[in-house]
Design a protein around this motif. Structure first.
Motif, short mmCIF file in Angstrom:
data_model
loop_
_atom_site.label_atom_id
_atom_site.label_comp_id
_atom_site.label_asym_id
_atom_site.label_seq_id
_atom_site.Cartn_x
_atom_site.Cartn_y
_atom_site.Cartn_z
N VAL A 96 11.99 51.37 -21.61
CA VAL A 96 10.75 52.42 -22.03
C VAL A 96 11.43 53.70 -22.72
O VAL A 96 10.95 54.05 -23.87
CB VAL A 96 10.22 52.98 -20.85
CG1 VAL A 96 9.08 53.92 -21.25
CG2 VAL A 96 9.26 51.54 -20.24
N GLN A 97 12.62 54.05 -22.27
CA GLN A 97 13.32 55.19 -22.80
C GLN A 97 13.89 54.62 -24.57
O GLN A 97 13.73 55.34 -25.31
CB GLN A 97 14.74 55.63 -22.33
CG GLN A 97 14.46 55.76 -20.68
CD GLN A 97 13.60 56.53 -20.21
OE1 GLN A 97 13.48 57.56 -20.46
NE2 GLN A 97 12.55 55.88 -19.40
N ARG A 98 14.07 53.40 -24.53
CA ARG A 98 14.50 53.14 -25.75
C ARG A 98 13.19 53.01 -26.84
O ARG A 98 13.28 53.15 -28.10
CB ARG A 98 15.25 51.70 -25.95
CG ARG A 98 16.89 51.82 -25.22
CD ARG A 98 17.38 50.82 -25.33
NE ARG A 98 17.20 49.43 -24.67
CZ ARG A 98 17.41 49.22 -23.41
NH1 ARG A 98 18.20 50.22 -22.79
NH2 ARG A 98 16.92 48.08 -23.05
N ALA A 99 12.35 52.18 -26.13
CA ALA A 99 11.07 52.08 -26.87
C ALA A 99 10.35 53.38 -27.50
O ALA A 99 9.99 53.48 -28.64
CB ALA A 99 9.92 51.41 -25.91
N TYR A 100 10.60 54.46 -26.58
CA TYR A 100 10.21 56.12 -26.73
C TYR A 100 10.93 56.41 -28.00
O TYR A 100 10.14 56.88 -29.12
CB TYR A 100 10.16 56.69 -25.60
CG TYR A 100 9.58 58.01 -25.92
CD1 TYR A 100 8.19 58.18 -25.99
CD2 TYR A 100 10.16 59.25 -25.96
CE1 TYR A 100 7.66 59.38 -26.15
CE2 TYR A 100 9.97 60.40 -26.10
CZ TYR A 100 8.41 60.51 -26.22
OH TYR A 100 7.80 61.59 -26.27
N ASP A 101 12.17 56.46 -27.91
CA ASP A 101 12.90 56.80 -29.07
C ASP A 101 12.67 56.20 -30.27
O ASP A 101 12.55 56.70 -31.52
CB ASP A 101 14.35 56.50 -28.67
CG ASP A 101 14.93 57.69 -27.69
OD1 ASP A 101 14.28 58.68 -27.54
OD2 ASP A 101 15.90 57.18 -26.85
N GLU A 102 12.72 54.79 -30.18
CA GLU A 102 11.95 53.97 -31.50
C GLU A 102 10.68 54.44 -32.12
O GLU A 102 10.61 54.29 -33.39
CB GLU A 102 12.29 52.39 -31.23
CG GLU A 102 11.89 51.43 -32.34
CD GLU A 102 12.99 51.63 -33.35
OE1 GLU A 102 12.89 51.05 -34.60
OE2 GLU A 102 13.99 52.42 -33.39
N SER A 103 9.89 54.56 -31.29
CA SER A 103 8.57 54.97 -31.79
C SER A 103 8.56 56.39 -32.56
O SER A 103 7.79 56.56 -33.46
CB SER A 103 7.58 55.01 -30.48
OG SER A 103 6.97 53.74 -30.38
N LEU A 104 9.21 57.22 -31.81
CA LEU A 104 9.56 58.30 -32.31
C LEU A 104 10.14 58.46 -33.70
O LEU A 104 9.71 59.06 -34.73
CB LEU A 104 10.50 59.39 -31.50
CG LEU A 104 9.67 60.18 -30.15
CD1 LEU A 104 10.62 61.05 -29.65
CD2 LEU A 104 8.36 60.55 -30.50
N ARG A 105 11.23 57.74 -33.79
CA ARG A 105 11.95 57.30 -35.10
C ARG A 105 11.02 57.02 -36.24
O ARG A 105 11.14 57.43 -37.26
CB ARG A 105 13.07 56.44 -34.90
CG ARG A 105 14.06 56.44 -36.22
CD ARG A 105 14.93 55.28 -35.90
NE ARG A 105 14.44 53.88 -36.01
CZ ARG A 105 13.83 53.29 -37.20
NH1 ARG A 105 13.89 53.74 -38.43
NH2 ARG A 105 13.14 52.10 -37.01
N LYS A 106 10.26 56.16 -35.96
CA LYS A 106 9.41 55.33 -36.76
C LYS A 106 8.10 56.28 -37.27
O LYS A 106 7.90 56.45 -38.52
CB LYS A 106 8.59 53.97 -36.22
CG LYS A 106 9.65 52.99 -36.05
CD LYS A 106 8.59 51.62 -35.46
CE LYS A 106 9.80 50.50 -35.57
NZ LYS A 106 8.91 49.16 -34.78
#
Length: 287
Positions: A96-106
């Motif tokens: 979930v932490q990685r998915a959050y960071d990826e959504s912020l990046r996108k």
């Protein structure tokens, strides 16, 4: 108890107070299945027209376009409520932490107002860990609200039992012909706001229903406005998808009239029951 919160920066769209202190606009823009330029333009126009809630997801493949629309709309980030959702591949605390960071990046954003588990996918057996990951994000102050989507009572009971934390929001398939009275009652007891995807129905059938058309004609409103007013009048947050500028504006214009008790009773007769909704326990229903 779900209560209204006044937002002086977007007074035309009242808000509901959430469990963990944030507040959510009472109507937003859904972005599936819009992609690329169409999505970017729709988001930009919606935000400039007064929308303050925009919903996206990893599965929609449009987070980049949503982000461009937000950033080019010219509205301060602090006035907006942006939410996204992660897929089953991220169903772990670290995932979930990685998915959050990826959504912020996108999206090109520093934070999300709400991050959500898109489907429980019970066959995978990891949605409790996914929820623990969301609770960690909330406790660390990285996100303002956490939610789930398509979770049943049994799923909610399990994640709350494991963490002591209830979701701010459960986003479910909901429209007058899928009124979801049982899930809504559960949410009310938990203090969880009900958010509706496909709030005007999965096809044009609901908008052409004789009951809806008759009420719309009497009030000089569009059928979609009647359907959306049915939601907000019951403190359900609808997120209708629209790309046409006229529809985008019409969909937001539901706060200047009310449906009578008689109209609400007539609309209540359209409900097909819980069995008509997509079953999130089925393996084919889940991302």
């Amino acid at each position: 108890m779900i209560t209204e919160a006044i937002d002086t920066n977007a007074a035309d769209v009242p808000r509901l107070r959430l469990l963990h202190g944030h507040s959510i606009p009472r109507l937003g823009l859904g972005t599936w299945p819009m992609l690329e330029d169409e999505c970017e333009a729709a988001v930009r126009f919606a935000v400039q027209s007064g929308y303050r809630l925009v919903d996206t997801a990893f599965q929609y493949r449009n987070e980049e376009a949503v982000g461009r629309g937000i950033r080019t709309a010219g509205i301060p980030r602090s006035e907006l409520f942006i939410s996204s959702k992660f897929n089953k591949e991220a169903h772990s605390i670290d995932g979930v932490q990685r998915a959050y960071d990826e959504s912020l990046r996108k999206l090109g954003l520093d934070y999300l107002d709400m991050f959500m588990c898109h489907w429980p996918v019970p066959a995978l057996g990891k949605y409790v860990d996914a929820w623990k990951g969301l609770v960690k994000l909330l406790e660390e102050g990285r996100v303002k609200a956490i939610g789930v989507s398509n979770f049943k009572h049994s799923h909610l009971k399990e994640i709350i039992g494991a963490t002591g934390v209830a979701p701010d929001v459960n986003q479910i398939q909901l429209s007058p012909d899928l009124a979801r009275t049982g899930p809504r009652a559960v949410h009310g007891l938990l203090g969880t706001v009900t958010e509706a995807w496909s709030p005007i129905g999965r096809s044009s059938g609901l908008r052409s229903d004789p009951t809806i058309i008759e009420i719309a004609r009497r009030l000089n409103k569009s059928p979609a406005q009647i359907l959306l007013r049915w939601h907000v009048q019951q403190k359900i947050v609808p997120i209708p998808q629209a790309s046409d500028p006229l529809w985008i504006k019409q969909n937001l214009s539901v706060f200047d009239f009310s449906l009578s008790a008689d109209a609400m009773a007539k609309i209540r007769q359209l409900d097909k029951g819980e069995g008509a909704a997509r079953d999130s326990d089925m393996p084919e229903n889940g991302h």
